[in-house]
Design a protein around this motif. Structure first.
Motif, short mmCIF file in Angstrom:
data_model
loop_
_atom_site.label_atom_id
_atom_site.label_comp_id
_atom_site.label_asym_id
_atom_site.label_seq_id
_atom_site.Cartn_x
_atom_site.Cartn_y
_atom_site.Cartn_z
N HIS A 2 0.90 -1.15 -0.07
CA HIS A 2 -0.12 -0.08 0.13
C HIS A 2 0.85 1.29 -0.01
O HIS A 2 1.22 1.76 1.14
N ARG A 3 1.30 1.79 -0.95
CA ARG A 3 2.24 2.65 -1.26
C ARG A 3 1.63 3.97 -1.66
O ARG A 3 0.69 4.07 -2.64
N THR A 5 2.88 8.32 -2.53
CA THR A 5 3.66 9.11 -2.86
C THR A 5 3.31 10.56 -2.68
O THR A 5 2.06 10.89 -2.99
N PRO A 205 4.82 9.65 -10.77
CA PRO A 205 4.74 8.06 -10.82
C PRO A 205 3.59 7.73 -11.44
O PRO A 205 2.62 8.33 -10.78
N THR A 206 3.46 6.48 -11.59
CA THR A 206 2.28 5.93 -12.28
C THR A 206 1.90 4.68 -11.37
O THR A 206 0.88 4.25 -11.80
N ASP A 207 2.71 4.24 -10.67
CA ASP A 207 2.66 3.07 -9.92
C ASP A 207 1.93 3.27 -8.63
O ASP A 207 1.87 2.30 -7.76
N THR A 208 1.90 4.61 -8.07
CA THR A 208 1.22 4.77 -6.79
C THR A 208 0.23 5.83 -6.79
O THR A 208 0.59 6.87 -7.64
N ASP A 345 -7.52 9.54 -11.55
CA ASP A 345 -6.25 8.83 -11.88
C ASP A 345 -5.22 8.57 -10.82
O ASP A 345 -4.07 8.62 -10.95
N HIS A 378 -7.92 4.31 -2.67
CA HIS A 378 -7.40 3.85 -4.08
C HIS A 378 -6.31 2.75 -3.84
O HIS A 378 -6.26 1.85 -4.72
N VAL A 379 -5.80 2.59 -2.55
CA VAL A 379 -4.81 1.52 -2.55
C VAL A 379 -5.20 0.34 -1.80
O VAL A 379 -4.83 -0.57 -1.30
#
Length: 389
Positions: A2-3, A5, A205-208, A345, A378-379
């Motif tokens: 669960h990251r 940024t 970043p698109t992964d968090t 997003d 979201h996570v």
């Protein structure tokens, strides 16, 4: 994992990081500057200045949030004698009390000020032209805007009430706001937050999920979104140290035009060397005015409240803050109309010019909580409950 940024290590960014980490997220904070704090950064000694006058209002939700985590730290109380040295410039001279007409805008039982009418028009109907103008100019201490009377009546009146409340809501962290930031950063570290300084982010970043806790100008460039705009103030900032002299005012509020000068060593002598006083002023300047115009008005207030200051100066600095003094709402708009926190997003905004309620840094705090709550969902973590609000 669960990251989350966080981009920006100021008050909003650290609030977001701490809240997310407490909820179980792995958090990384990226700060472009080599030190944390943003506009809450305190300059290293011997003159411990912030970017303009700073105070922590205890009436907002951030106060209880900070207190529960033992982050407020020692405060610098204003001695009772100093509290009597607030001076008001009215009709060109200094006085100890505001015009009686202005007080009509502070009495209990007034109907709520309207959102869709400018403050000067609404206030004139209650206090007359002179009282309305004086109240508008006094409110500039919490607005940093050159024409408070042209703003939404509801927006200005809330700040006028907060700035004049007795006992005062304003408190000052001893040693400047840097100590508060240091405590928040240490708490974030204890929670496992990773903090990267001197780390400018040019691409999200698109992964968090990402909480963008920067100025609105920086967020607009980073997100490449030209809709991220809102009206703010433009303010001449004057900092100076003078040799101590008995009889100096604690603060001078200009009721003839927006402006505020405050002797911060009145409550906290650690901000300047022994035998010197640190004075900070903010003078809002209009679109057609220059820094020199604002500095000239500041010097006039200094002449009135700090006799002989020119011959006592040991240090001086001047600057202009543009778009860095928080959102102001024009008639017909409220905080709900500002740029939304949720940008879609997995991108969320936090800061003092976005869609969140509050006065001064309370907007940054409330928007940080709103952003983190959405990012947690979201996570796959539980969004914030009411106990965090």
């Amino acid at each position: 994992m669960h990251r989350i940024t966080v981009v920006g290590g100021g008050f909003a960014g650290l609030t977001a990081a701490i809240t997310a980490a407490e909820a179980g997220a792995k958090v990384t904070v990226y700060e472009a500057h080599r030190t944390l704090g943003g506009r809450a950064r305190t300059a290293p000694g011997p003159y411990r200045t912030n970017e303009g006058p700073h105070a922590l209002y205890h009436g907002g939700p951030h106060w209880s949030w900070l207190k529960r985590r033992d982050l407020i730290g020692p405060l610098a109380p204003l001695p009772p004698l100093e509290a009597t040295r607030l001076r008001l410039r009215h009709r060109g001279t200094l006085r100890r009390t505001p015009p009686l007409a202005m007080l009509k805008l502070l009495r209990r039982g007034l109907p709520p000020a309207p959102v869709d009418v400018d403050f000067l028009t609404w206030a004139t109907g209650i206090a007359g032209p002179e009282g309305a103008r004086a109240a508008a100019h006094y409110s500039a201490v919490a607005l940093f805007h050159h024409d408070p009377g042209a703003l939404s009546a509801a927006f200005v009146h809330e700040r006028l009430r907060r700035a004049t409340r007795l006992p005062p809501e304003a408190h000052w962290p001893r040693g400047g706001w840097g100590g508060l930031i240091d405590r928040m950063a240490a708490h974030a570290w204890d929670l496992g937050v990773r903090v990267e300084t001197s780390a400018r982010v040019d691409t999200l970043p698109t992964d968090t999920p990402v909480v963008v806790a920067t100025s609105l100008d920086a967020a607009r460039r980073l997100l490449k979104d030209d809709t991220l705009t809102w009206t703010s103030g433009r303010t001449a900032l004057v900092d100076l140290a003078v040799r101590t002299r008995r009889g100096d005012a604690f603060a001078v509020s200009d009721l003839d035009a927006p402006g505020w000068i405050e002797r911060f060593t009145a409550q906290d002598r650690t901000l300047a060397p022994v035998g010197e006083q640190l004075i900070q002023g903010q003078i809002p300047v209009g679109p057609g005015e220059t820094k020199a115009d604002g500095v000239a008005r500041a010097e006039h207030l200094l002449d009135l409240g700090f006799p002989g200051w020119r011959g006592r100066v040991t240090w001086r600095r001047e600057a202009v803050a543009g778009g860095r003094t928080g959102a102001v709402d024009l008639p017909g708009t409220s905080w709900r109309d500002r740029p939304a926190v949720n940008r879609g997003d997995g991108v969320y905004l936090a800061g003092d010019q976005v869609a969140a309620p509050g006065v001064l840094c309370e907007v940054s705090f409330n928007s940080a909580l709103t952003a983190v709550s959405s990012a947690l969902g979201h996570v796959g973590l539980e969004p914030l409950g009411l106990e965090h609000a």
